[in-house]
Design a protein around this motif. Structure first.
Motif, PDB file in Angstrom:
ATOM      1  N   ASN A  10       0.836  -1.213   0.000  1.00 56.80           N
ATOM      2  CA  ASN A  10       0.000   0.000   0.000  1.00 56.80           C
ATOM      3  C   ASN A  10       0.869   1.261   0.000  1.00 56.80           C
ATOM      4  O   ASN A  10       0.531   2.265  -0.632  1.00 56.80           O
ATOM      5  N   LEU A  11       1.993   1.199   0.738  1.00 53.78           N
ATOM      6  CA  LEU A  11       2.901   2.358   0.779  1.00 53.78           C
ATOM      7  C   LEU A  11       3.478   2.623  -0.609  1.00 53.78           C
ATOM      8  O   LEU A  11       3.516   3.775  -1.060  1.00 53.78           O
ATOM      9  N   ILE A  12       3.919   1.567  -1.291  1.00 52.53           N
ATOM     10  CA  ILE A  12       4.512   1.744  -2.615  1.00 52.53           C
ATOM     11  C   ILE A  12       3.481   2.240  -3.615  1.00 52.53           C
ATOM     12  O   ILE A  12       3.764   3.075  -4.487  1.00 52.53           O
ATOM     13  N   ALA A  13       2.249   1.737  -3.466  1.00 52.85           N
ATOM     14  CA  ALA A  13       1.198   2.151  -4.400  1.00 52.85           C
ATOM     15  C   ALA A  13       0.772   3.596  -4.190  1.00 52.85           C
ATOM     16  O   ALA A  13       0.269   4.246  -5.122  1.00 52.85           O
ATOM     17  N   SER A  14       0.958   4.120  -2.982  1.00 50.02           N
ATOM     18  CA  SER A  14       0.517   5.491  -2.679  1.00 50.02           C
ATOM     19  C   SER A  14       1.604   6.530  -2.924  1.00 50.02           C
ATOM     20  O   SER A  14       1.430   7.690  -2.546  1.00 50.02           O
TER      21      SER A  14
END
Length: 745
Positions: A10-14
């Protein structure tokens, strides 16, 4: 573990589009850490899980999943993930050594081009990666091992040479210069030369005839047709082959300087260099001649500009080639400018190294600590002179090379000059550059009043000095910058015209100026005499004080235990006093010495004589000084000349100036001129008023008669004044028949 992987994805996607500020990544990492903080796991297990998840994401991207898509910015995504890893490490979610271990594994799986991109990220994040890094410990060792392994993969020739330079520059910036892993304390050299010409440096050389016989005996006896070789061709190829071996044999001393310890090496080296340098010079001259012929030929301006652009080293990348040692290629290699420059640079480096082994140079750096750097070799004066001459020849050849030979030679000269400092530093066993701050011990009183020693820094030690520097400086004693300029100004000189042109008699003011100059000279001479008298008085006072001190020391020797004197012993009376008494004051009688008593008296201690009073500072005598008398005489002469010049016009003022004061005479003359000017202005105003009244009313007969009478009376008064002046002049001439004015004493 699944929660950590999900939070990381989720961090990488955001992540926002690039460039991503550090604050944004730190905020996202803090949010991801807060999501899994409540899990029932130990901090060590959670740290291991984060490291595994981060490593997994990096290698999924690095193994080629992103490279399959041609529209994916692989290196941009890799940089983002590396930034995330570094941010997790700064938040103590991973070990501080984890980014370096991951980079070590990552670089092992990447190509040289990919390693260059990853190393660019390392250079940009150097401050954050090396924060708190201690040399020879922890992450410093991993970083050093990672970059050294990368250097082994790179070639020292060709296109990767700049990449090698970037890595070495980064290491020198991150690690201290005295780092033991980066210095060569034992003075070890690189790999020795194993190419052609090695056998030339052996002490017992085999003759060429014996070599030919051995080669013929080693060959297999095969029935082959005999090929006859022309003797002329053989004679041409033999010197060529000899030069080939001599040229490449020089690489042995270039790569292994300790071989000069053998006595037969230096003569052979000198012979080889003297044989190679003329060939290099001939190739350079031939190239310059070809370049000149091309310029003279009818080449267009466009091609000439293109050739200059090609020859500009700032617009062209230099290719570090590795030259082959084939005999057929030597002529082509010698004709190449870069090949000749590399050979000359090698020669200059070795010659500069040999100059450190002269007798005087060795005395500066030889010590017991650097015995591993020493060799049993001393450069004699004749050989040292040859080395210096060869350095000049090689430097001149570098200047003659094209293109930009002069710039290249000057750059090499600067590099070699700086190399001398590095050689000195290595001969002194690479002492650390970081030194302790300056400090000094001073005695201070503690709370109990005892004196204790305390260290103070440079700022505290120089506080009083810096305070004194900030104070306003005293007024400069010389008004016009220096004493000579001030004296010249006081003497009346205002420009160069006053110094170049002599005095010419003219107005009274010229004589006044000369008199003032003489007075200024007199004052300056008096100041000089006063300063000299003051110095003499100080010297006398100092001498008198030292004499009194010596006298007290002589009269009061160290006390010794002696028996008391007998009663019949009398004290001797000195015939002359120890010090001459001061003269008696005027009007007082001189005191008589007391009568001598020969009676028996008990011994009494003699009081020490009082110290002599310092001599009073007498005012210097100005009356007998030759310079002052000369200046006074000049002053009087200018005054008499002024009076003689002005007596015909201003004799009426002589009665007002006393004993020939020309200053007062000048004032009286200025006063008379001023009054005359005022009268003329009043008369002009009165005439203008009368003419205006006549124009308004007309002229009456009475007014005409009155004006006529006034003019007659004015003429009569003027005649009487002229008569008085003539009488006074005759009286004055009668008193002084020679025309001089007598001055009262």
């Amino acid at each position: 573990m699944q929660a950590i992987e999900r939070s990381l994805k989720n961090l990488i996607a955001s992540l926002p589009p690039q460039p991503i500020p550090k604050e944004v990544i730190d905020a996202l990492v803090s949010e991801a850490l807060s999501e899994v903080e409540g899990r029932k796991t130990t901090p060590e297990n959670r740290r291991i899980q984060w490291e595994y998840a981060l490593r997994n994401e990096v290698f999924i991207l690095a193994e080629g999943a992103a490279l399959k898509d041609p529209h994916t910015a692989y290196y941009d995504e890799l940089r983002d993930i590396l930034d995330i890893v570094l941010s997790f490490t700064e938040h103590d979610a991973c070990e501080h050594i984890f980014p370096f271990n991951m980079l070590y594994d990552l670089l092992e799986t990447q190509t040289i081009a990919s390693c260059s991109h990853i190393f660019s990220w390392i250079e940009e994040r150097a401050d954050r990666l090396t924060e708190g890094m201690v040399p020879q410990k922890g992450k410093a060792l991993v970083l050093l091992r990672t970059l050294n392994d990368l250097l082994r993969r790179l070639s020292k020739m060709g296109s990767t040479t700049k990449f090698c330079g970037r890595i070495l520059t980064f290491l020198s910036r991150v690690f201290p210069l005295g780092e033991r892993s980066g210095v060569n304390l034992r003075g070890e050299y690189g790999p020795a030369w194993e190419g052609p010409g090695v056998e030339r440096w052996e002490k017992s050389e085999i003759s060429k005839a014996e070599q030919a016989k051995e080669e013929d005996s080693d060959k297999m006896q095969v029935d082959e047709p005999k090929v006859e070789i022309d003797s002329a061709t053989a004679s041409k190829e033999e010197p060529k082959d000899d030069f080939y071996r001599v040229f490449w044999s020089l690489q042995s001393p270039f790569s292994r300087p300790p071989m000069f310890a053998e006595p037969h090496i230096l003569p052979k080296f000198k012979e080889a260099v003297n044989r190679v340098l003329p060939v290099i010079k001939e190739a350079t001259a031939k190239e310059r001649a070809l370049m000149g012929s091309k310029t003279v030929s009818g080449a267009s301006l466009k091609r000439k500009r293109e050739s200059e652009a090609i020859g500009d080293p700032n617009t062209q990348d230099y290719f570090f080639a590795k030259y082959l040692t084939s005999p057929e290629l030597l002529d082509l290699e010698v004709a190449d400018t870069h090949f000749r420059r590399q050979f000359l640079l090698q020669l200059l480096i070795l010659l500069q190294h040999l100059l450190t082994f002269t007798k005087s140079a060795k005395a500066e750096w030889l010590s017991q600590r650097n015995r591993s750097l020493q060799i049993d070799f001393t450069l004699e004066p004749d050989d040292a002179q040859w080395v210096e001459d060869t350095i000049k020849r090689a430097s001149e050849e570098l200047r003659q090379t094209t293109p930009n030979g002069r710039l290249f030679a000057e750059t090499i000269q600067v590099i070699l000059e700086r190399e001398k400092n590095w050689i000195k530093w290595k001969n002194e066993l690479c002492y650390p550059f970081e030194r302790e701050a300056w400090s000094s011990e001073v005695e201070v009183e503690d709370e109990q009043g005892r004196k204790v020693k305390r260290k103070i820094g440079l700022e505290e030690a120089t506080a009083d000095t810096r305070k004194k520097i900030r104070e306003e400086p005293p007024a400069w004693e010389h008004r016009y910058g220096s004493a000579p300029l001030t004296e010249i100004w006081d003497m009346g000189y205002r420009d160069l015209y006053d110094l170049q042109h002599p005095f010419q008699a003219g107005d009274i003011k010229d004589f006044v100026k000369k008199v003032k100059q003489e007075e200024a000279k007199i004052e300056m001479r008096k100041k000089q005499l006063a300063r000299a008298a003051e110095r003499i008085a100080q010297a006398r006072a100092k001498a008198a004080a030292s004499a009194v001190q010596n006298q007290e020391t002589a009269e009061n020797p160290p006390r010794t235990v002696t028996p008391p004197p007998s009663a019949s012993r009398t004290l001797p009376t000195p015939s002359t006093p120890l010090q001459h008494p001061l003269p008696a004051k005027p009007g007082t009688a001189a005191s008589k010495p007391p009568p001598q008593d020969n009676a028996v008296a008990t011994p009494t201690p003699t009081p020490a004589p009082a110290p002599a009073a310092p001599e009073p500072v007498h005012e210097p005598s100005y009356e007998n000084d030759e310079l002052i008398l000369q200046y006074e005489e000049n002053k009087m002469r200018w005054a008499w000349l002024a009076l003689r010049t002005t007596r015909d016009l201003y004799l009426l003022h002589f009665a007002k100036i006393g004993t020939g004061d020309i200053m007062l005479l000048s004032q009286e003359i200025d006063k008379e001129v001023k009054e005359t000017k005022e009268r003329e202005e009043k008369a002009s105003r009165g005439e203008s008023t009368a003419s205006a009244n006549q124009d308004d009313r007309g002229t009456s007969p009475g007014m005409v008669v009155t004006a006529s009478l006034n003019s007659v009376s004015a003429e009569a008064g003027k005649t009487s004044e002229d008569g008085q002046a003539a009488v006074a002049s005759e009286q004055a001439n009668g008193r002084d028949s020679e025309g001089d004015v007598k001055m009262e004493a």
